[in-house]
Design a protein around this motif. Sequence first.
Motif, PDB file in Angstrom:
ATOM      1  N   TRP A   1      56.962  35.626  28.232  1.00 61.13           N
ATOM      2  CA  TRP A   1      56.379  34.380  28.564  1.00 61.13           C
ATOM      3  C   TRP A   1      55.082  34.491  29.403  1.00 61.13           C
ATOM      4  CZ3 TRP A   1      57.358  31.354  24.982  1.00 61.13           C
ATOM      5  CH2 TRP A   1      58.875  31.070  24.541  1.00 61.13           C
ATOM      6  N   GLN A   2      54.893  35.322  30.050  1.00 66.06           N
ATOM      7  CA  GLN A   2      53.803  35.534  30.872  1.00 66.06           C
ATOM      8  C   GLN A   2      52.568  36.042  29.868  1.00 66.06           C
ATOM      9  OE1 GLN A   2      52.259  39.101  31.118  1.00 66.06           O
ATOM     10  NE2 GLN A   2      50.662  38.364  32.340  1.00 66.06           N
ATOM     11  N   ALA A   3      53.157  36.758  28.771  1.00 72.25           N
ATOM     12  CA  ALA A   3      52.119  36.961  27.761  1.00 72.25           C
ATOM     13  C   ALA A   3      51.640  36.052  27.109  1.00 72.25           C
ATOM     14  CB  ALA A   3      52.623  38.481  27.078  1.00 72.25           C
TER      15      ALA A   3
ATOM     16  N   ASN B   1      64.427  29.564  26.350  1.00 69.51           N
ATOM     17  CA  ASN B   1      63.766  28.331  26.575  1.00 69.51           C
ATOM     18  C   ASN B   1      64.242  27.926  28.231  1.00 69.51           C
ATOM     19  OD1 ASN B   1      62.436  27.973  24.131  1.00 69.51           O
ATOM     20  ND2 ASN B   1      63.020  25.860  23.903  1.00 69.51           N
ATOM     21  N   GLU B   2      65.192  28.224  28.630  1.00 67.41           N
ATOM     22  CA  GLU B   2      65.709  27.935  30.058  1.00 67.41           C
ATOM     23  C   GLU B   2      64.661  28.819  30.747  1.00 67.41           C
ATOM     24  OE1 GLU B   2      67.645  25.802  31.515  1.00 67.41           O
ATOM     25  OE2 GLU B   2      68.380  25.211  29.447  1.00 67.41           O
ATOM     26  N   ILE B   3      64.511  29.911  30.610  1.00 71.33           N
ATOM     27  CA  ILE B   3      63.491  30.791  31.361  1.00 71.33           C
ATOM     28  C   ILE B   3      62.244  30.239  31.337  1.00 71.33           C
ATOM     29  CG2 ILE B   3      62.346  33.023  31.601  1.00 71.33           C
ATOM     30  CD1 ILE B   3      65.299  34.328  30.816  1.00 71.33           C
TER      31      ILE B   3
ATOM     32  N   ARG C   1      60.108  28.825  34.561  1.00 62.82           N
ATOM     33  CA  ARG C   1      58.881  29.614  35.169  1.00 62.82           C
ATOM     34  C   ARG C   1      57.505  28.618  34.739  1.00 62.82           C
ATOM     35  NH1 ARG C   1      55.543  32.313  32.146  1.00 62.82           N
ATOM     36  NH2 ARG C   1      55.128  33.774  33.871  1.00 62.82           N
ATOM     37  N   GLY C   2      57.848  27.452  34.492  1.00 64.38           N
ATOM     38  CA  GLY C   2      56.668  26.553  34.175  1.00 64.38           C
ATOM     39  C   GLY C   2      55.933  26.939  32.975  1.00 64.38           C
TER      40      GLY C   2
END
Length: 330
Positions: free
Chosen positions: A142-144, A171-173, A177-178
């Motif tokens: 998700w960071q990427a 999707n929970e993660i 992390r917004g």
Amino acid sequence: MKYTQLGRTGLKVSRLVLGTMNFGPQTDESTSHGIMDAALDAGVNVVDTANVYGWGENKGRTEEIIGSWFDQGGGRRDRTVLATKVYGSMSREGETWPNEDRLSALNIRRAVEASLKRLRTDYIDLYQFHHIDRLTPFEEIWQAVDVLIQQGKILYAGSSNFPGYKIAQANEIAARRGSTYGLVSEQCLYNLHERRAEMEVLPAAREYGLGVIPWSPLHGGLLGGVIRKEVTGGRRASGRTAEALTDTAVRARIQAYEDLLDKHGLEPGEVALAWLLTRPGVTGPIVGPRTAEQLDSALRAVELELSEDVLTGLDEIFPGPGPSPEAFAW
């Protein structure tokens, strides 16, 4: 053409998705361009591909064919919702090198840039993870993705071949992390003959607002009138389809399926697509025509209304597992 929203997003997409896996390996560039033009003229606005399509030494070739089609102008790129995928290795045989596959932040970054170059565009509408990566945490993924969204290089992220629990975990993660969206779609194997997605994948997709994009809606041709073609001297089954028909139980089900549709004067391939369009949560199946005639058949399925008698008969022939946990417990 009919349209719907892609899951919980505001993106409007056609009820059929044009799959391009045949472009390059089986369909030459000129014919591929003609099929894409015909699909766009008919209102199909989603084109789905993957960075590895073209296969073997020709990995990336399918994206290049789409890119050369966009280059013809005429609003082709602006009118298209472009979906591609990342996961498989893009290394050539004998040239394998670390970090050229899976979903590390490094590979995602490099893969996006390479796909954009082949596709001759500056953004991808739907960037899909072609498989789960058991080695990379979703926090890194998700960071990427968030960086790519901020850069305007992708708009949405989707999954393919994910089990239900991975859709939930992803999707929970993302929410924790917004992240901008999380997953907005799941591309899965789902058709009349293969209904296991109904146990976990489809319920998870509905719960998290993902659009479902079934691949192999004819199960490799098994649901396309394969026995009828044998009898009438048409194209004979080969490969996995021919192998499947050696199972007497499978052959009996396919024969019952074709008999039911003969009774109602319906074409098997069109019914298989139309049935998927009646399923809750399904955005639209992927059709991968090799010819313009196959595209025409798929387009007719969008307008086909199946009667209750036909739907009931299909459920009797292909009952499916049912939802979990009742499918395997009380």
